[in-house]
Structure formats: C-alpha cells, structure tokens
Write a protein that holds these residues in place. Structure first.
Motif, PDB file in Angstrom:
ATOM      1  N   ASP A 384       0.861  -1.184   0.000  1.00 18.58           N
ATOM      2  CA  ASP A 384       0.000   0.000   0.000  1.00 18.58           C
ATOM      3  C   ASP A 384       0.895   1.232   0.000  1.00 18.58           C
ATOM      4  O   ASP A 384       1.457   1.610   1.016  1.00 18.58           O
ATOM      5  N   GLN A 385       1.031   1.871  -1.169  1.00 17.77           N
ATOM      6  CA  GLN A 385       1.908   3.026  -1.305  1.00 17.77           C
ATOM      7  C   GLN A 385       1.134   4.287  -1.659  1.00 17.77           C
ATOM      8  O   GLN A 385       1.709   5.273  -2.112  1.00 17.77           O
ATOM      9  N   GLY A 386      -0.170   4.268  -1.479  1.00  8.63           N
ATOM     10  CA  GLY A 386      -0.993   5.420  -1.831  1.00  8.63           C
ATOM     11  C   GLY A 386      -2.030   5.027  -2.850  1.00  8.63           C
ATOM     12  O   GLY A 386      -2.400   3.852  -2.992  1.00  8.63           O
ATOM     13  N   SER A 387      -2.533   6.001  -3.606  1.00 11.87           N
ATOM     14  CA  SER A 387      -3.580   5.727  -4.591  1.00 11.87           C
ATOM     15  C   SER A 387      -2.960   5.311  -5.919  1.00 11.87           C
ATOM     16  O   SER A 387      -1.969   5.881  -6.368  1.00 11.87           O
ATOM     17  N   ALA A 396      -3.164  10.084  -9.361  1.00 11.23           N
ATOM     18  CA  ALA A 396      -2.736   9.024  -8.448  1.00 11.23           C
ATOM     19  C   ALA A 396      -1.335   9.312  -7.929  1.00 11.23           C
ATOM     20  O   ALA A 396      -0.720  10.304  -8.302  1.00 11.23           O
ATOM     21  N   ASP A 397      -0.879   8.439  -7.052  1.00 10.17           N
ATOM     22  CA  ASP A 397       0.464   8.577  -6.488  1.00 10.17           C
ATOM     23  C   ASP A 397       1.467   7.648  -7.167  1.00 10.17           C
ATOM     24  O   ASP A 397       2.619   8.004  -7.366  1.00 10.17           O
ATOM     25  N   VAL A 398       1.031   6.438  -7.487  1.00 13.72           N
ATOM     26  CA  VAL A 398       1.946   5.423  -8.010  1.00 13.72           C
ATOM     27  C   VAL A 398       1.295   4.692  -9.174  1.00 13.72           C
ATOM     28  O   VAL A 398       0.074   4.704  -9.344  1.00 13.72           O
ATOM     29  N   VAL A 399       2.143   4.049  -9.978  1.00 13.97           N
ATOM     30  CA  VAL A 399       1.605   3.261 -11.088  1.00 13.97           C
ATOM     31  C   VAL A 399       0.919   2.023 -10.541  1.00 13.97           C
ATOM     32  O   VAL A 399       1.256   1.520  -9.476  1.00 13.97           O
ATOM     33  N   THR A 400      -0.054   1.532 -11.294  1.00 12.86           N
ATOM     34  CA  THR A 400      -0.781   0.340 -10.877  1.00 12.86           C
ATOM     35  C   THR A 400       0.149  -0.862 -10.918  1.00 12.86           C
ATOM     36  O   THR A 400       0.798  -1.109 -11.932  1.00 12.86           O
ATOM     37  N   PRO A 401       0.247  -1.629  -9.818  1.00  9.36           N
ATOM     38  CA  PRO A 401       1.124  -2.807  -9.851  1.00  9.36           C
ATOM     39  C   PRO A 401       0.570  -3.856 -10.803  1.00  9.36           C
ATOM     40  O   PRO A 401      -0.640  -3.957 -11.002  1.00  9.36           O
ATOM     41  N   ARG A 402       1.474  -4.591 -11.434  1.00  5.01           N
ATOM     42  CA  ARG A 402       1.031  -5.612 -12.381  1.00  5.01           C
ATOM     43  C   ARG A 402       1.803  -6.901 -12.147  1.00  5.01           C
ATOM     44  O   ARG A 402       2.950  -6.884 -11.700  1.00  5.01           O
TER      45      ARG A 402
END
Length: 489
Positions: A384-387, A396-402
């Motif tokens: 959980d690193q933000g939105s 958003a804060d970070v790229v969507t994890p994949r």
C-alpha cells in the motif's frame, strides 16, 4: 598481536597573567594478524597554548604522521592546526556591558569569539600497498585461458600501482561565537564551518580510463570535495523557588559538493559526479501518467520491453532528447541519503524529587530509496503506497502494480521517498527519594522511573526506519517502554 609504545612530555608555567603550556607526543603502533606482514603507524605531535588574563587564547598544534600505505617519498606528512579566542566580556573597558542589568539579572554574562584552522591527513584507504604493482601466481595457462602456452608456473601482473599516491588532506576553518545571557538563563554557541578536502583518492574502477587501457587503472589523488555548514546551540535554564525548567536545542546544517573528480571529459554535466553532492542519486524521471492510448503511442520508446507499456504507466522523460529511454536518461534527482539538516530538542522540568523530560529528534533535506516493488519476482504481494492509477480517476500517487512483465525504468522516481522525519525519541518521568523514610530503611537514595523510546514519528516514509537501502524487509525502529527502580545503600 598489537603493540603500541608512546612517549609524552608536558610543560606548563604561569607568569602573572600569562599562562603557557606545551606538550610533545611520540607514538608508534605495530599490528599483525595471521601470516600478514606487520602494519605500522607512527606519529610525532606537539601542542602549545597561550592564555593572557582569560581574555586572549592562542593554541597551535602540529603532527608529523607516517603511514606504510604510501611510498617512501610520500610516507610522512606534516599537518598543522591552530586557533585564537577573544573573551570580550573579560576586557576592562567592556566591564560596563557585563555589569549592565535587566531587572535583577545581568544582561551579558559571557561573550567569546573563536576562530580555528586545521589540517588533517587521511590514509584510510582500502588497500595497504596502492603504490606497488601486484603480481599473482598464474599457473601454466595464459591469463586463465585454455591455451597451455607453458609447462611452467608463472606470475602475471594483477594490478597497477601508483608510486605518487599520497595523503588526502582536509583543511577545516571554523568561526564561532559562545554566549551566555541573563545570569546563565540563555547560553549556547553559533559555529560556521568550511571543510575543503583535496587529493581525494579516486578508485581505478571509478576513473575515466578508455576500455583499451587493458587493465584496471591505479588509484590516484584526483578529487576535491567542499563542505559548508553551521551549527546553532541554545540552552535554557531557569529556577524559581523549588522549580526548575530547562531545555537544550541544537540544529546543524551541512552540505557538500564534489568540486573535482576524474569524470569522463566529454560526458554531459548531468552524468558527471563533479558539481553534485557525494552519493547523489540518479533516477529516470517520470512526468505524470500515460492516460490515453494516444499518449501511449506518442511516448518515447524504451530500450527494453517497450511492448509491455500500458496506459497507466509513468511517462518517463527522455532527458537527453535522443528519442530513446535508456541508461543515459538517468539524471540527478532529490537529496542524498545523508541528511543536510539535523535537529535536536530536549525539554525538562524538576520540582523537589520529581523530574521529567522529553526529547525530539529530526532530520530534513534527505531522500531514501525503499524498494517496495509489488509482485516482485511474480510474488503474490502488493504494498500500500498510496492511490493507484485507474481509468476512472487518473490523479494518483503510483503506477498500478502488475503481475505481468514491465517495461524498463517502470518505477521512475516512485521508490524515492522524502526521508525527513520528526521523532519523539525519549520520554522519562521519575521521582527520587533521598531523605525521610528511605534513610530509615538504610537506603541513601531511591529513584523510580518510567521511560520510553521512539513513541511517535511523523514522516512521509512508507514505514518507520531511520536508515534503509533497497531491502524491502528492513527491520522497523522498535518502541520501548521501561519501568525501573534504582537505589544505593
């Protein structure tokens, strides 16, 4: 085996208002372990001081240091330092200033000016004999290949030495003021300092040597670094009746810059270390998100896994403008992992046997790398690193994890965090008995205390740790609560 022998002579005399001291020291150390050759270190040092009527202070120091790490021509170096001080409040013509009162307190108790200059020689290098060529026992094959060129064992040159390698020298300058006001209620000091380190040793692997040189370059004294900063200290102490309130506060600012280094002469400035702080991190800089398919196809090409780019990834900046995102686009970004500013504040209160204090500690102008990569190595873990980016809301804060493969430089500056923090480092409440009933039971003094460490931290870091690298599983700072009883008989 470790053997040290030392000879020291001291001399001191007073002539009226004149106070003179002198000291001389000789020291030699020898250290050996296992089958290694003995390590030697030798120093001849002296110090002389002069004080006149507690108004003027002068001291001078010199050291003639010897280290086996350098050749005979550079083995010994002479390094000197000195300082002067002037206590203004001890001057007869400033006695009125010292006697001036505000209410029933003296306005100025003590005011002193200080200046110092010093040189330090550093031989803290990773190898003992950088000035010598080194040879390895080579066996019967040429350069460890399969060509059996000789039936005899032989030696080969393993590394080049530099016969001109010598001491690094740091020249330190300091301007300072010591003060005390209102009968000691306010006291402290202000220091402004400058350090210039010259002849910094640059390791051969970090030198600008062409690949056709044929071997690793020798270490050489090719660097310069400058550090500037200041330190402020303020102490407060006030007593009234049976109460005492006190506080100690300090702040230090120090920033350094590499002035000279053996960088590649034709490299662009952003790829050189000169001009930046020691340990300056570089990142592929992201400029927001790729929000549409049109932006996806219009984004610069990556040198690897370019076909894995998706809407919702970072738009990585083509820093050098050559149309390709590769290693050459990594640029200096943020602060280093060493804080430029440190803060400390301790506040306490005492009343008869009761005492308490709190200590805050903090740093700023610092960045930390925390490698919280979601789905790393196809692991089923997401941090959980933000939105995260989504089609519905792309702020958003970070790229969507994949879970799938990612393009090169996918994270941009996402793992770079502002490492500033304020920490409630220590808290203590205590009560001490030293008379009355404790004396009757044969105890001189009895102290009951409750203390705690690291109770609260404010930071933008993703977790609570004072120092960390790329280790995801760094152990967090521990909170402690202690209940104790101390007594003496």
């Amino acid at each position: 085996r470790n053997m040290t022998y030392q000879l020291q002579l001291n001399w001191a005399r007073q002539f009226g208002k004149h106070d003179l001291t002198a000291m001389g020291v000789f020291q030699r150390s020898e250290y050996v372990t296992g089958s290694n050759p003995t390590t030697y270190r030798e120093s001849w040092a002296f110090r002389a001081t002069y004080n006149y009527a507690n108004r003027y202070n002068i001291d001078y120091n010199g050291a003639y240091n010897g280290s086996e790490k350098f050749s005979k021509e550079y083995r010994f170096g002479f390094f000197q330092s000195g300082g002067v001080g002037w206590t203004l409040t001890n001057e007869p013509y400033l006695k009125a200033l010292k006697n001036f009162k505000v209410g029933d307190m003296h306005l100025v108790d003590m005011l002193k000016l200080r200046y110092s200059y010093g040189e330090i020689g550093d031989d803290n290098v990773g190898d003992r004999w950088l000035f010598m060529n080194k040879w390895n026992y080579g066996g019967t094959s040429v350069m460890n290949t399969n060509q059996n060129a000789s039936i005899y064992t032989w030696y080969r040159e393993a590394s080049l030495g530099n016969p001109d390698i010598h001491w690094e020298v740091v020249r330190k300058t300091n301007y300072a003021v010591d003060y005390s006001f209102l009968d000691g209620m306010l006291a402290g000091s202000v220091d402004i300092f400058n350090d210039k380190r010259s002849d910094v040793m640059v390791n051969g692997t970090n030198r600008a040597i062409p690949s056709y040189f044929g071997t690793a370059a020798p270490t050489a004294n090719l660097g310069k670094v400058e550090t500037n900063g200041y330190e402020i200290e303020l102490r407060f102490n006030k007593s009234f009746k049976d109460h005492r309130v006190w506080a100690n506060m300090s702040m230090t600012h120090a920033e350094n810059k590499i002035i000279k280094r053996d960088d590649r002469p034709l490299a662009p400035d952003y790829q050189k270390q000169a001009g930046y702080a020691i340990g300056q991190p570089t990142y592929h800089i992201n400029n927001g998100f790729i929000n549409t398919v049109d932006e996806l196809y219009g984004s610069p090409k990556h040198d690897s896994s370019d076909g894995q780019k998706l809407v919702g990834d970072y738009y990585i900046v083509d820093f050098n403008g050559d149309g390709l995102i590769d290693q050459n686009d990594a640029a200096p970004y943020g602060y280093t992992g060493t804080p430029e500013n440190t803060y400390n504040a301790t506040i306490g209160y005492e009343h008869k046997g009761f005492s308490c204090f709190v200590q805050f500690y903090g740093v700023s102008n610092v960045n930390r790398y925390v490698g919280l990569g979601s789905f790393g190595d196809k692991l089923n873990a997401v941090f959980d690193q933000g939105s995260w980016w989504s089609q519905a809301g792309n702020s958003a804060d970070v790229v969507t994890p994949r879970y799938n493969s990612t393009p090169s430089y996918y994270y941009g500056t996402q793992m770079n965090y502002d490492g500033s923090y304020i920490r409630l480092k220590n808290v203590e409440v205590a009560y001490t008995w030293n008379k009355g009933w404790v004396k009757k039971v044969g105890i001189n003094n009895l102290r009951l205390f409750l203390s705690a460490n690291n109770l609260w931290t404010y930071t933008n870091m993703p977790d609570d740790r004072e120092a960390n690298g790329s280790n995801v599983a760094a152990y967090p700072t521990v909170k402690r609560i202690n209940l104790g009883l101390k007594f003496s008989l």
